[in-house]
Design a protein around this motif. Sequence first.
Motif, PDB file in Angstrom:
ATOM      1  N   ALA A  11       0.832  -1.200   0.000  1.00 57.50           N
ATOM      2  CA  ALA A  11       0.000   0.000   0.000  1.00 57.50           C
ATOM      3  C   ALA A  11       0.867   1.251   0.000  1.00 57.50           C
ATOM      4  N   GLU A  15       1.811   4.190  -3.159  1.00 55.50           N
ATOM      5  CA  GLU A  15       1.406   5.514  -2.709  1.00 55.50           C
ATOM      6  C   GLU A  15       2.543   6.511  -2.905  1.00 55.50           C
ATOM      7  N   ARG A  22       2.505  12.709  -8.463  1.00 54.48           N
ATOM      8  CA  ARG A  22       1.589  13.818  -8.294  1.00 54.48           C
ATOM      9  C   ARG A  22       2.340  15.133  -8.134  1.00 54.48           C
ATOM     10  N   LEU A  26       2.060  18.193 -10.457  1.00 55.97           N
ATOM     11  CA  LEU A  26       1.781  19.529  -9.933  1.00 55.97           C
ATOM     12  C   LEU A  26       2.767  20.536 -10.491  1.00 55.97           C
ATOM     13  N   THR A  58       9.878  21.866   0.413  1.00 57.17           N
ATOM     14  CA  THR A  58       8.877  21.385   1.373  1.00 57.17           C
ATOM     15  C   THR A  58       8.272  20.082   0.887  1.00 57.17           C
ATOM     16  N   ASN A  59       8.020  20.021  -0.432  1.00 57.42           N
ATOM     17  CA  ASN A  59       7.510  18.770  -0.989  1.00 57.42           C
ATOM     18  C   ASN A  59       8.457  17.622  -0.710  1.00 57.42           C
ATOM     19  N   ARG A  62       8.373  16.617   2.840  1.00 56.03           N
ATOM     20  CA  ARG A  62       7.170  15.872   3.134  1.00 56.03           C
ATOM     21  C   ARG A  62       7.288  14.423   2.657  1.00 56.03           C
ATOM     22  N   HIS A  63       7.652  14.282   1.373  1.00 55.30           N
ATOM     23  CA  HIS A  63       7.667  12.944   0.795  1.00 55.30           C
ATOM     24  C   HIS A  63       8.696  12.056   1.441  1.00 55.30           C
ATOM     25  N   THR A  66       7.474  11.106   4.806  1.00 54.78           N
ATOM     26  CA  THR A  66       6.432  10.079   4.688  1.00 54.78           C
ATOM     27  C   THR A  66       7.064   8.737   4.365  1.00 54.78           C
ATOM     28  N   THR A  69       8.344   7.558   7.611  1.00 52.14           N
ATOM     29  CA  THR A  69       7.317   7.250   8.607  1.00 52.14           C
ATOM     30  C   THR A  69       6.378   6.138   8.140  1.00 52.14           C
ATOM     31  N   ASN A  70       6.354   5.964   6.814  1.00 55.16           N
ATOM     32  CA  ASN A  70       5.548   4.858   6.310  1.00 55.16           C
ATOM     33  C   ASN A  70       5.903   3.559   7.006  1.00 55.16           C
TER      34      ASN A  70
END
Lengths: 680, 476
Positions: A11, A15, A22, A26, A58-59, A62-63, A66, A69-70
């Motif tokens: 999952a 993602e 994404r 963007l 920042t992107n 974040r990624h 994540t 932390t995933n």
Amino acid sequence: MEEVDMDPEKASEPENVEVKSRVFTLEDDKDPGVELSGEMSEKRLQEREKQISPRRITNLQRHLTTLVTNIQTAADARESMRRKELEEARKMRLELLENDMKSSQEKFEEITRGWSLTKEKVSAQELQEALNNQQLLLTSLLEDKKKVIDELQQELKLGDDHFVKDLKKQAEERDLMLERMEDQIKTLTKAYREELAQTQSVNQRETKDLLTNDTSDWEQRMKKLWDTEQARLAQRRKTVEEYEAKIHSLIFETMDKQTATKIEQNAKLQVLEREHQKTLASIIVVRLNQIKEKHELEVLTSSRVDSLQTEKKNAVAKPNNQPRKTSQSLSKDYKQSVQQYERLQKKLKQIVVADARTFEEMWATVEAEVRQLAERALEIDSLICRQHFGVAWERPPMPLAASSSSFHTERQTHRPARRAVSQLYHTEQSLQRSSQRTTMGVDAETESADVDHASMGGTATQSEGDAELEDGTLTLETVTKVMELLWEEVGFLMEDDPTLLASLEKEEQTAIKLGSLLFSFGIEEEDLPKLAHFLLKYRQQQSEQTERVCDETGESSDQAAAFDPTSDLIHPNHVLPALKSFLNQYMKSRQNSCQSSVVHTEGRGSSEDKAYWESLGNVIPDSKVQLWEEAEKTLTQYIVILTDICALDTETDSLRQQNAELRMLLQQSLNPQVCHVTHQ
Amino acid sequence: MQSVASPWKRMQYRAAHHRRTVEVICPTIATMPKSYYPPESNLKAPDGMRKTRTIIAEDPHWTLALVPRLSNLCLQSIASNFEENPIFEQLTPSQRRFIQERLSPSLPLHITANLISDGIYWKRCCELRWDLCDVSLYGHSWKRMFFERCLENMIELFIPDVTEPKTILDMVPHCRNYVKRLDICQLLTPVKEPQRAEEEELASEHEYEGPSVDHFDFGILLDKLTSLEELHLVYRVKHCGMNFEWKMFEMTDRDCESLAKALMSCKTLKLLRLHQSHIEDNKCRLLVKHLLDHPSLKVLDFSHNLIGDRGARGIGKLLSRGNLEVLNLCDNVIRDHGAKAIAHALSKNSTLLSLNLRLNRVRDEGGQAIGEALLKNNTLCHLHLGGNEVTAPTAVALSEALAQKNILKSINLSCNNLGEAGGKALQGAMSLNTSVTECDLRLTEVDEQIVAFINQVVWTNESLEEERRAREKTDK
């Protein structure tokens, strides 16, 4: 379990990818916008750029977080699932155990029932059967329990394996997490670096732009400034040139002026110099005139009346001639000063004579006093010798007589000198007088007749020379003649330039010549007549000698006669020796005259006088003085004794008186007694 | 040849010998700052001029400046005799630095502790003792680091009934003013005697004859540390190896009692972290009972324990009667009842900023209760409900709160089966919300598009927040 474990991984992985995609989409979406806006204006683009870069970061942050932390969340999910399963397993186990417990309870009850039944049984067989039955039941129970235990043990084992697997998995995950963290750090640092580079580049671009703008601005301004400065410079140069031209013109003007003034001044100066030279010449002429006038004056003064007349004439003729007047006044002054000088000399001589007289008087009085004193000392000495020592006194050898005599003689020797001096003095006076007379005469003569001068000279000089021989005086004529002769004969001694003299008149020539001659000889002008006189005398002597020689030889008269007409005054050949002899004599006399005043004092101060005075002072010699001192001593002692004696005498006298009184008293006292005795 | 060669060789040898001696002498001279004689006097060897000359020429460090100054000598003597005659306060700052650089780190603490201020000396002490020294973790104070780590070491190596408590108490007056945090990662159990097995039979008879304390008793220490602010505690033994026993990883009742009293006596404590220590409901309740009305406690962390509903109820009480700002109860066994209690407390609380209930068993009932409580709460910013078996109803309840209030900043609902319904509810709520800057919906079975939408909202909120912050900064 595996599937469950894998699920979150699966999952998460897609993602992530999708998230990434994404993000890119963007960004892609935004890019056209940026392009569109870029068309709008550049500033916006830059702002966008600035905004985009942080967004990108920042992107990224974040990624990446994540991503990290995933794993954690997956682990959490797994954990929660595990717990759920554990709970379910526990539930099942508990159920199983309960069932087992229930069945075992039933069986146990059956067994216990069986035991109670066995008690009822009596026969052994039955008992045996029952026992067997019980045993079977028990074994079945045991087997059941064992089964359960095995199951549980198997579960435990499974659980252990699971635990180990989980641990391994977790370790792997942890490693993965670490990896991802590192990746994150790396990518982030990269991104930050990129951003930094970008910002730096942007900054650099900006600074560059600014710099270029500034430099262009600077250059423009510099150009402006430069232009203005150059314009100013050109202006200044122009002005400078103008001023220079002005200055040059001014300089030339002033130069012209100066040269003009210089030329003028030079001309003036030349004029002035000419004038000055003229005046100098005139002065020289005036001087010459003066000299001439002097001569004339001298000539004039020989005869007073003529001179007066001539003066009147001169006054009448040249009333405006000032130099003459001044020369006259000067000559007057000169005369007066000469007279004054003579007077002073006379006075000096008189004073000298008076001093000498007073000195002689002083000398005499002092000598007399000294002599008296010496006499007295000698008398005292004689007294002392005779009376005190009782020795016969001898008069010491008297130096006085000799000394006095010597002094007298000396005085006598001095006297002729003095007489000579006085004589000289007298002669001088007479000479002066005569010279005055002669000068006046000459003046008169010159005044009276210049033409007759030469013709009359011979007779006049002869006659006057004779008269002079008698009177001891000479006329000027003769003197001048003699002098001329002298000059001719002795002129070679002079070093004067004859050319100088040549320009002058004859009289002046002779005058100058004479002056120089006399100066060179060191003879004063006053002595000139004396010289003439001497020369004449010398001639006479010479002539006498020659006469005598002539007498002896008998030929010389003719020679003398032959000589005489050519030179009636003196033979030119005799002039030089005569002059020599005169000079010798003259020098002597002069020395004498100079010393004469000194002689009185210096002659006295000589050693002879000193000895004389010392002898006078030492009439009583030192031995005598010692004797005297000793005598004085003894005498003082003697006086002391005498005074003592004198005092004692008075005492003795008083004692004697007392004695007498006492005797008187004794006698008086004795007498009544005697009387009394006698009376009795 | 021999006769010719031998003197030559001898000369060579002598020359080499000379050079060696010179090389030996030179470094000693160069490293002789304490020699009070000028180096020349040492160099005047009786051998001759050559030697002295070579020394001066070959010693590039020799200068007149090497002759130490009198003031430096004085300071050196002060540093060397610091134990007998500590002179420090009277000195100027530069002299103090000089002394700090030269003081021996082995000086007894009773001299240095309260005399020498934070600086080079303590840095030297720390670096001498430990390899890793990150001073930024200690407020950039080397002295604090030294004393905290000293005390931690002493406590961690404290063996009950073997080590004298006095050794630690002696340390207290020196470090009292400097210890702000105690991070203790192990507490040793009493030493097991060899005849333990035999005694076990008699254990029932002499129940209290065992060790007087099970672990280090904080009661003697905490009330004396007047500036202690943080306490991190783990009841466990590191590197136990094959001596493993469950007892080593448990806090006993006696420990709990003594610790609770000690915590009550420590009035300056702000942070308490008691994790992985096998805290059950009873122990939790005991601790919480003593922490009620604590004047300064702000952060409480009971993560990785065994706290159940009763313990949670106690913590709920603490929430209503304290000033807690951060509460961390992750990895416990709190179920819906406990969660309800906490939610009830949360609805009345006005101090709590962060609540972490990760890996519990809150379930929908608890989650709904929390969601409802959030409608009344006005302070909570961070909420973590990850791995709590909550489903759509909780999400609906939370989305209500999110839609109505813009207070919550971060919310974590990962590892919960929220489902499509929950996701939709959250999407609807997030479309209205402007405060949430962090929303974790991983592994929640929510539709991807919804997640993306929510993320979009979150990012916009984040950028808005940043803008706001930037504006505040510029306003300042």
